[in-house]
Structures are given as C-alpha cells and as structure tokens.
Design a protein around this motif. Sequence first.
Motif, PDB file in Angstrom:
ATOM      1  N   MET A   1      -4.113  45.525  -3.226  1.00  0.00           N
ATOM      2  CA  MET A   1      -4.387  44.880  -2.010  1.00  0.00           C
ATOM      3  C   MET A   1      -3.320  44.078  -1.288  1.00  0.00           C
ATOM      4  SD  MET A   1      -8.035  42.444  -2.285  1.00  0.00           S
ATOM      5  CE  MET A   1      -7.311  41.363  -3.539  1.00  0.00           C
ATOM      6  N   GLY A   2      -2.252  44.061  -1.894  1.00  0.00           N
ATOM      7  CA  GLY A   2      -0.906  43.511  -1.175  1.00  0.00           C
ATOM      8  C   GLY A   2      -1.120  42.080  -0.983  1.00  0.00           C
ATOM      9  N   THR A   3      -2.297  41.299  -1.360  1.00  0.00           N
ATOM     10  CA  THR A   3      -2.114  39.852  -1.148  1.00  0.00           C
ATOM     11  C   THR A   3      -1.912  39.338  -2.540  1.00  0.00           C
ATOM     12  OG1 THR A   3      -4.541  39.962  -1.622  1.00  0.00           O
ATOM     13  CG2 THR A   3      -3.865  39.831   0.614  1.00  0.00           C
ATOM     14  N   LYS A   4      -1.108  38.199  -2.480  1.00  0.00           N
ATOM     15  CA  LYS A   4      -0.872  37.621  -3.718  1.00  0.00           C
ATOM     16  C   LYS A   4      -1.171  36.029  -3.709  1.00  0.00           C
ATOM     17  CE  LYS A   4       4.112  36.423  -3.266  1.00  0.00           C
ATOM     18  NZ  LYS A   4       4.080  36.110  -2.049  1.00  0.00           N
ATOM     19  N   VAL A   5      -1.565  35.571  -4.762  1.00  0.00           N
ATOM     20  CA  VAL A   5      -1.647  34.195  -4.932  1.00  0.00           C
ATOM     21  C   VAL A   5      -0.459  33.381  -5.007  1.00  0.00           C
ATOM     22  CG1 VAL A   5      -2.437  32.273  -6.358  1.00  0.00           C
ATOM     23  CG2 VAL A   5      -4.077  34.342  -6.392  1.00  0.00           C
ATOM     24  N   ASN A  11       2.344  21.062   4.299  1.00  0.00           N
ATOM     25  CA  ASN A  11       2.964  20.586   5.502  1.00  0.00           C
ATOM     26  C   ASN A  11       1.700  20.708   6.432  1.00  0.00           C
ATOM     27  OD1 ASN A  11       2.346  23.407   5.978  1.00  0.00           O
ATOM     28  ND2 ASN A  11       4.454  23.922   5.637  1.00  0.00           N
ATOM     29  N   PHE A  12       2.008  20.522   7.596  1.00  0.00           N
ATOM     30  CA  PHE A  12       0.959  20.334   8.658  1.00  0.00           C
ATOM     31  C   PHE A  12      -0.014  21.875   9.019  1.00  0.00           C
ATOM     32  CE2 PHE A  12       3.282  16.417   9.876  1.00  0.00           C
ATOM     33  CZ  PHE A  12       2.030  15.344   9.900  1.00  0.00           C
ATOM     34  N   LYS A  13       1.164  22.932   8.907  1.00  0.00           N
ATOM     35  CA  LYS A  13       0.547  24.277   9.143  1.00  0.00           C
ATOM     36  C   LYS A  13      -0.612  24.371   7.954  1.00  0.00           C
ATOM     37  CE  LYS A  13       1.814  28.666   9.918  1.00  0.00           C
ATOM     38  NZ  LYS A  13       1.250  29.458   8.754  1.00  0.00           N
ATOM     39  N   THR A  14      -0.396  24.068   6.747  1.00  0.00           N
ATOM     40  CA  THR A  14      -1.179  24.317   5.614  1.00  0.00           C
ATOM     41  C   THR A  14      -2.397  23.644   5.883  1.00  0.00           C
ATOM     42  OG1 THR A  14       0.624  25.007   4.217  1.00  0.00           O
ATOM     43  CG2 THR A  14      -1.488  24.235   3.033  1.00  0.00           C
ATOM     44  N   LEU A  15      -2.341  22.317   6.035  1.00  0.00           N
ATOM     45  CA  LEU A  15      -3.248  21.387   6.406  1.00  0.00           C
ATOM     46  C   LEU A  15      -4.151  21.598   7.466  1.00  0.00           C
ATOM     47  CD1 LEU A  15      -1.174  18.003   5.210  1.00  0.00           C
ATOM     48  CD2 LEU A  15      -3.471  19.093   4.048  1.00  0.00           C
ATOM     49  N   LYS A  56      -3.172  34.242   8.000  1.00  0.00           N
ATOM     50  CA  LYS A  56      -4.265  33.254   7.505  1.00  0.00           C
ATOM     51  C   LYS A  56      -4.352  33.113   6.413  1.00  0.00           C
ATOM     52  CE  LYS A  56      -9.119  33.541   9.183  1.00  0.00           C
ATOM     53  NZ  LYS A  56      -9.430  32.582  10.284  1.00  0.00           N
ATOM     54  N   LEU A  57      -4.762  31.610   6.081  1.00  0.00           N
ATOM     55  CA  LEU A  57      -5.263  31.319   4.660  1.00  0.00           C
ATOM     56  C   LEU A  57      -6.587  31.643   4.597  1.00  0.00           C
ATOM     57  CD1 LEU A  57      -4.276  29.926   2.079  1.00  0.00           C
ATOM     58  CD2 LEU A  57      -5.222  27.835   3.040  1.00  0.00           C
ATOM     59  N   VAL A  58      -6.945  32.302   3.778  1.00  0.00           N
ATOM     60  CA  VAL A  58      -8.222  32.977   3.567  1.00  0.00           C
ATOM     61  C   VAL A  58      -8.891  32.539   2.514  1.00  0.00           C
ATOM     62  CG1 VAL A  58      -7.984  34.987   5.004  1.00  0.00           C
ATOM     63  CG2 VAL A  58      -7.654  35.186   2.615  1.00  0.00           C
ATOM     64  N   ASP A  91     -15.841  35.061   6.452  1.00  0.00           N
ATOM     65  CA  ASP A  91     -15.629  36.400   6.742  1.00  0.00           C
ATOM     66  C   ASP A  91     -14.733  37.188   5.636  1.00  0.00           C
ATOM     67  OD1 ASP A  91     -16.811  35.425   8.926  1.00  0.00           O
ATOM     68  OD2 ASP A  91     -14.911  35.553  10.243  1.00  0.00           O
ATOM     69  N   TYR A  92     -14.340  36.585   4.780  1.00  0.00           N
ATOM     70  CA  TYR A  92     -13.449  37.128   3.546  1.00  0.00           C
ATOM     71  C   TYR A  92     -13.999  37.180   2.378  1.00  0.00           C
ATOM     72  CZ  TYR A  92      -9.916  37.130   7.387  1.00  0.00           C
ATOM     73  OH  TYR A  92      -9.452  37.436   8.350  1.00  0.00           O
TER      74      TYR A  92
END
Length: 157
Positions: A1-5, A11-15, A56-58, A91-92
């Motif tokens: 899948m190429g995605t990892k945990v 930070n503000f971006k995450t929030l 994008k945080l999914v 969507d995910y």
Amino acid sequence: MGTKVEKLKINFKTLEEFKKFKEYGLQELSMVEDLEANMVDNDIDSPFYGIYFGDKLVARMSLYQIDAKFDRYFYPPQNYVEIWKLEVLPDYQGRGYGKQLVEFAKSFGLPIKTNPRVQSRDFWERMGFTSVDYDMERDRGENPLVWYPEGVEAQHS
C-alpha cells in the motif's frame, strides 16, 4: 500500500487536518490552545498516530500506554495500550487503513483496550477484540473491548 503509520506532530497543519474528523473535540482544542500560547513546539509528545495518503491525513487514532497501577480492565493488572479516536475519513474507508492502525497498536505486544462507537463493533471483532468479562458494577457505562497478544490469556478473578 505504500502508506505507513506515523506518529503525528502536533502543529497547526496537523490540527487543521484533524478538523475533518468527526471525533474532533476537547483534546484537539486544548492542543490548539497550547500551540497558540507558544508553550509547545513540534516536539510535544503526541498521542496521535495517523496515515497520510499523499499529503492528506486520512486515518488517525490516539494511543495511550497505561501503567498497570491504573488498570481496571485486566486481571491481574498489567500495562496496556488504550486506543481512542480511531477514525478513517469516509472517502478512505474500506481500504484497510483502520486495520493498519490497529495492527500498529498490536505491535507494542501489550493488551489493548478500546471503547468502540456503536457502529464499529463488527470491525473490532474482526480484529480479534472481545468484550471485557467482568462484573457489571465495574462497568462505568462503557462497553470496552479488549485484545490480548499471543500467549497472554485473559484471566478471571
């Protein structure tokens, strides 16, 4: 899948990403306040882990390691991991991200406890979680589910 945990930086971006999740609440708001008060930087020890799809945080969850002395779920009391706010954006869903987060939590090799939302119970059961078996008086209106690592059996008092 190429995605990892990965462990999420606070930070503000995450929030900002967190606002897309239904379970956005007090925990996140207090982090925003901490950031705005400049008390923290990216190094704050975040309980959040997530999966990015591109940038994008999914999917995300918060994970706490609880010391045996606070254990009210396992007998005999032991260190365990608690999963909160496990959530995959609509969507995910159905792509295995939730499972990937749970597998990550299992990799600590400790028993896991979670309080599932009503409609997610099937998911947790597929992941091998079972109801806590203990007297009702200890059940503080929760409906916790637990998982044991290989070789660690549920014991009953």
